[in-house]
Design a protein around this motif. Structure first.
Motif, mmCIF file in Angstrom:
data_model
loop_
_atom_site.group_PDB
_atom_site.id
_atom_site.type_symbol
_atom_site.label_atom_id
_atom_site.label_comp_id
_atom_site.label_asym_id
_atom_site.label_seq_id
_atom_site.Cartn_x
_atom_site.Cartn_y
_atom_site.Cartn_z
ATOM 1 N N GLY A 1 0.779 -1.227 0.000
ATOM 2 C CA GLY A 1 0.000 0.000 0.000
ATOM 3 C C GLY A 1 0.809 1.275 0.000
ATOM 4 O O GLY A 1 1.648 1.518 -0.864
ATOM 5 N N ARG A 2 0.569 2.107 1.022
ATOM 6 C CA ARG A 2 1.178 3.438 1.076
ATOM 7 C C ARG A 2 2.671 3.396 1.372
ATOM 8 O O ARG A 2 3.344 4.432 1.315
ATOM 9 N N HIS A 3 3.221 2.230 1.687
ATOM 10 C CA HIS A 3 4.636 2.139 2.020
ATOM 11 C C HIS A 3 5.535 2.197 0.793
ATOM 12 O O HIS A 3 6.757 2.352 0.928
ATOM 13 N N ILE A 4 4.973 2.015 -0.390
ATOM 14 C CA ILE A 4 5.778 2.052 -1.612
ATOM 15 C C ILE A 4 5.060 2.880 -2.667
ATOM 16 O O ILE A 4 3.887 3.225 -2.515
ATOM 17 N N ASP A 5 5.794 3.204 -3.723
ATOM 18 C CA ASP A 5 5.201 3.843 -4.891
ATOM 19 C C ASP A 5 4.590 2.733 -5.746
ATOM 20 O O ASP A 5 5.283 2.056 -6.497
ATOM 21 N N ASN A 6 3.292 2.544 -5.593
ATOM 22 C CA ASN A 6 2.622 1.447 -6.289
ATOM 23 C C ASN A 6 2.755 1.539 -7.794
ATOM 24 O O ASN A 6 2.921 0.534 -8.481
ATOM 25 N N ASP A 7 2.668 2.741 -8.332
ATOM 26 C CA ASP A 7 2.754 2.915 -9.778
ATOM 27 C C ASP A 7 4.138 2.515 -10.291
ATOM 28 O O ASP A 7 4.262 1.840 -11.321
ATOM 29 N N ALA B 1 8.813 -8.625 2.135
ATOM 30 C CA ALA B 1 8.384 -7.438 2.888
ATOM 31 C C ALA B 1 6.920 -7.529 3.297
ATOM 32 O O ALA B 1 6.538 -7.072 4.380
ATOM 33 N N ALA B 2 6.100 -8.130 2.440
ATOM 34 C CA ALA B 2 4.666 -8.244 2.731
ATOM 35 C C ALA B 2 4.347 -9.399 3.669
ATOM 36 O O ALA B 2 3.202 -9.561 4.093
ATOM 37 N N LEU C 1 13.032 0.845 -6.986
ATOM 38 C CA LEU C 1 12.078 1.910 -7.315
ATOM 39 C C LEU C 1 12.792 3.226 -7.636
ATOM 40 O O LEU C 1 12.319 4.006 -8.471
ATOM 41 N N ALA C 2 13.932 3.460 -7.000
ATOM 42 C CA ALA C 2 14.677 4.694 -7.250
ATOM 43 C C ALA C 2 15.228 4.753 -8.664
ATOM 44 O O ALA C 2 15.490 5.843 -9.191
#
Length: 296
Positions: free
Chosen positions: A169-175, A271-272, A293-294
Motif C-alpha cells: 500500500g502506502r509504504h511504496i510507490d505502487n505505480d 516485505a509483505a 524503485l529509485a
C-alpha cells in the motif's frame, strides 16, 4: 488443524542413522549440523571431507536426482568449484525422500566482511555465469516446480506480485512498482535455453582468501531464461560493483528488465510477509525495494 503428514524432524541423530544404515563404511565418522544448513535443506558435516544434505520438504526433494545427474557434467566446464555428489541416499527411518552425500568445499559464506575486492568479486561471479550459460543445455531440465519456475516466465508469479504491491500500500510507490513488474512481464527469453543456477545469492557463494571460490546449492538449477541469476545485482552489489557485474554479464536490456522484476517480486513478497526466509540478502527487503524503485 494438525498437518496430516507433518514434515520429519531432521536432526543429527536421523542423519547419523541413515548414514549408518545405507553407507556403513562412513558410520564411524563424526556428524554434526553444518554451518551452511539452509532453509530448503538441512546440511550436516560428515567427517572432514563430506557433508550430508537432506531436503526439508517434498518440494525440495525432487531436486536431488537432478543434481546427481547434471552436476558432474557441468563441473569440468566451469571456472569455480561446485558441489560434487558422492552418493545418493534413499528414504528410510521415517524420512520419506532421497538425500545426498557431497564432498565438502572449504570456504566462508560471501559477505562484505569476507570479500577482499567487491568489483573483482562481481567480475568473477559474472565470468562464472557466462561460462554456465555457454555450456550446451540440450536435454537439460526445463523450468517447473523443481526450480520454483526459475528460468521460466514471470507470469507464474503475477497474481502474487500484484497482491504484494497492494498489501504494501502506502509504504511504496505502487505505480513505480507496477511499471517495473509489467516491463518484466512484457518481454521473454527468445534465444535457445541456457543453463540457469536459479539461486545466485550470498549464501550460495563461498569465499577463500577474499576471492570467490565456489558456487553451491544447485537445487533450483534449470535451463531457460538466465534473468533470475542476475538478481544479486541488487541484493549484494551496489555502485561500481553493480556496474562491473552488469557489464561483465553482458545481458541484453530486456533480460535486465526481467531480472529487476524477479528482484522486485522476491523483495516484495518477503516485505509483505507472504514468505519466510533465512537468506541474508532478503533480511532487508526494503533496501532492495527502495533501490529498484529509485531507478525508475
Amino acid at each position: 488443524m494438525q498437518e496430516k503428514n507433518p514434515p520429519p524432524m531432521i536432526d543429527a541423530a536421523l542423519a547419523r542413522s541413515l548414514v549408518a544404515d545405507q553407507f556403513p563404511h562412513w558410520a564411524g565418522l563424526p556428524l554434526e549440523l553444518g554451518p551452511r544448513s539452509g532453509w530448503d535443506n538441512r546440511t550436516f558435516r560428515l567427517g572432514r571431507h563430506m557433508l550430508v544434505r537432506m531436503p526439508s520438504g517434498a518440494a525440495y526433494a525432487q531436486q536431488v536426482k537432478k543434481e546427481h545427474r547434471w552436476l558432474p557434467q557441468l563441473a569440468p566446464l566451469l571456472p569455480l568449484a561446485i558441489p560434487r555428489p558422492l552418493a545418493m541416499g534413499s528414504p528410510g527411518r521415517a524420512y520419506p525422500w532421497h538425500w545426498s552425500v557431497y564432498g565438502w568445499i572449504e570456504g566462508d559464506t560471501a559477505g562484505r566482511g569476507s570479500i577482499a575486492d567487491m568489483d573483482e568479486f562481481a567480475a568473477s561471479l559474472a565470468r562464472f555465469l557466462l561460462a554456465l550459460r555457454r555450456i550446451d543445455a540440450s536435454g537439460g531440465p526445463a523450468p517447473g516446480l523443481h526450480s520454483f519456475h526459475r528460468g521460466g516466465r514471470l507470469v507464474v508469479y503475477d497474481r502474487e506480485t500484484r497482491q504484494a504491491i497492494a498489501a504494501l500500500g502506502r509504504h511504496i510507490d505502487n505505480d513505480a512498482a507496477t511499471r517495473i513488474w509489467q516491463a518484466g512481464l512484457a518481454s521473454a527469453w527468445n534465444a535457445e535455453p541456457v543453463w540457469v543456477h536459479g539461486d545466485i545469492s550470498v549464501g550460495n557463494l563461498l569465499v577463500r582468501q577474499g576471492q570467490l571460490h565456489a558456487v553451491i546449492d544447485f537445487g533450483q538449477m534449470t535451463t531457460g531464461d538466465p534473468a533470475c541469476d542476475a538478481v544479486i545485482a541488487w541484493t549484494l552489489f551496489e555502485g561500481s560493483s553493480r556496474k562491473v557485474f552488469q557489464e561483465e554479464l553482458a545481458l541484453d536490456a530486456a533480460t535486465w528488465l526481467r531480472a529487476r522484476a524477479w528482484a522486485l517480486w522476491k523483495a516484495m513478497i518477503v516485505a509483505a510477509g507472504f514468505v519466510k526466509t533465512n537468506a541474508e540478502e532478503w533480511s532487508k527487503p526494503w533496501k532492495v525495494i527502495r533501490e529498484l524503485l529509485a531507478a525508475q
